[in-house]
Design an enzyme around this catalytic site. Structure first.
Site, PDB file in Angstrom:
ATOM      1  N   CYS A  92      64.947  57.245  52.416  1.00  0.00           N
ATOM      2  CA  CYS A  92      64.137  56.628  53.462  1.00  0.00           C
ATOM      3  C   CYS A  92      63.933  57.674  54.557  1.00  0.00           C
ATOM      4  O   CYS A  92      64.295  58.834  54.390  1.00  0.00           O
ATOM      5  CB  CYS A  92      64.786  55.353  53.993  1.00  0.00           C
ATOM      6  SG  CYS A  92      66.449  55.581  54.662  1.00  0.00           S
ATOM      7  N   THR A  93      63.375  57.288  55.679  1.00  0.00           N
ATOM      8  CA  THR A  93      62.993  58.261  56.700  1.00  0.00           C
ATOM      9  C   THR A  93      64.186  59.032  57.251  1.00  0.00           C
ATOM     10  O   THR A  93      64.216  60.258  57.226  1.00  0.00           O
ATOM     11  CB  THR A  93      62.253  57.557  57.853  1.00  0.00           C
ATOM     12  OG1 THR A  93      61.183  56.775  57.327  1.00  0.00           O
ATOM     13  CG2 THR A  93      61.713  58.577  58.842  1.00  0.00           C
TER      14      THR A  93
END
Length: 305
Positions: A179-180
């Site tokens: 994810c980010t």
């Protein structure tokens, strides 16, 4: 060392914080006194947020957060911006610091195996690895890792149901999630392990750390990484990109997206044109006109954003 004027810090830490409500005011005061803007979320399970300010101001804030009893060292990612990427400062009290909506998920008790950015390519290139992009569909649309699955979720709350419906794609495989910045994978890997999967991995520090540390010529990342601030997206080396937001629906738009017949600045894009009524678009057009007038006067260019 960047010569850009604003330091952006993305941070999180899972830790028991029974006193979290009392932490709000001191954090808000410190940020406001030092010109810091962004969002910090506090809950009984820890802290999460992204903030921006001068290097010295951010250093003060991180020192304050690290000194909170019971919290410890937060997971931190730094980048830089040419302009302040936030409009205001918010410190909010929440039930979860990242909302999955599943009771009993505790990354402090069970979590996937962390994989350093330098080792990530080897894992996702393994033919026995299933690579799952843990972000939302609009984030996936502008960039992801080679071979990654898009669960086509609009929110993190939808991910548990996707896993249950796609168990057959995961059985007997190494499951690599990203994810980010890493926080969604903390809960996602904990959830998947709770379903009985053992070979569960996630990218330590998230895409941001990978783009910071892995040279472009060795990278398996394609496109840009969406970020939740006015930079909209960053690329390799965490450089600012040319991706913009549709101000009607908040979807990220590449220069190619803006060539669509359905794109009108501040009014619509190909993704939202059919979702809005003519009345909606008329309202957005009026708002955009006011934004342009404000810009000419030198007022806040983000009116209505």
């Amino acid at each position: 060392m960047s010569n850009l004027p604003f330091t952006v810090a993305a941070l999180y830490c899972f830790a028991p914080l029974p006193q979290y409500e009392s932490l709000r005011e001191p954090l808000a005061q410190l940020c406001c006194a030092n010109g810091i803007k962004g969002t910090l979320l506090l809950a009984a399970e820890g802290i999460n947020g992204t903030v921006a300010g001068s290097a010295g101001a951010i250093e003060k804030l991180i020192a304050h957060i690290t000194a909170i009893p019971g919290l410890g060292e937060p997971e931190l990612k730094y980048s830089h911006a040419s302009e302040m990427p936030f409009h205001r400062m918010k410190v909010r009290l929440k039930r979860e610091i990242v909302t999955m909506g599943v009771e009993g998920i505790d990354p402090l008790k069970s979590v996937g195996t962390y994989i350093a950015p330098k080792d990530w390519n080897a894992l996702i290139a393994d033919e026995n690895t299933v690579v799952v992009d843990k972000r939302n569909d609009y984030e996936y649309a502008i960039g992801t890792f080679e071979g990654a699955i898009d669960p086509q979720t609009r929110t993190f709350r939808e991910f548990p149901e996707w896993v249950k419906q796609n168990r057959d794609r995961l059985e007997g495989k190494k499951i690599a999630m990203f994810c980010t910045g890493g926080i969604r994978c903390e809960k996602a890997t904990a959830f998947v392990k709770g379903l009985g999967f053992d070979d569960v991995y996630h990218l330590k520090g998230g895409i941001l750390k990978y783009l910071e540390e892995v040279p472009r010529e060795q990278s398996m990342w394609n496109g840009e990484c969406f970020v939740f601030d006015e930079r909209v997206a960053v690329g390799h080396g965490l450089a600012e990109s040319d991706v913009e937001l549709c101000r009607a629906c908040r979807r990220p738009l590449t220069p190619q997206d803006k060539l669509s017949q359905f794109f009108e600045e501040g009014v619509s894009c190909a993704g939202c044109y059919a979702e809005r009524t003519p009345e909606d678009r008329a309202r957005y057009a009026e708002r955009q006109k006011q934004v342009k007038l404000a810009e000419k006067r030198g007022a806040n260019k983000h009116i209505g954003s």
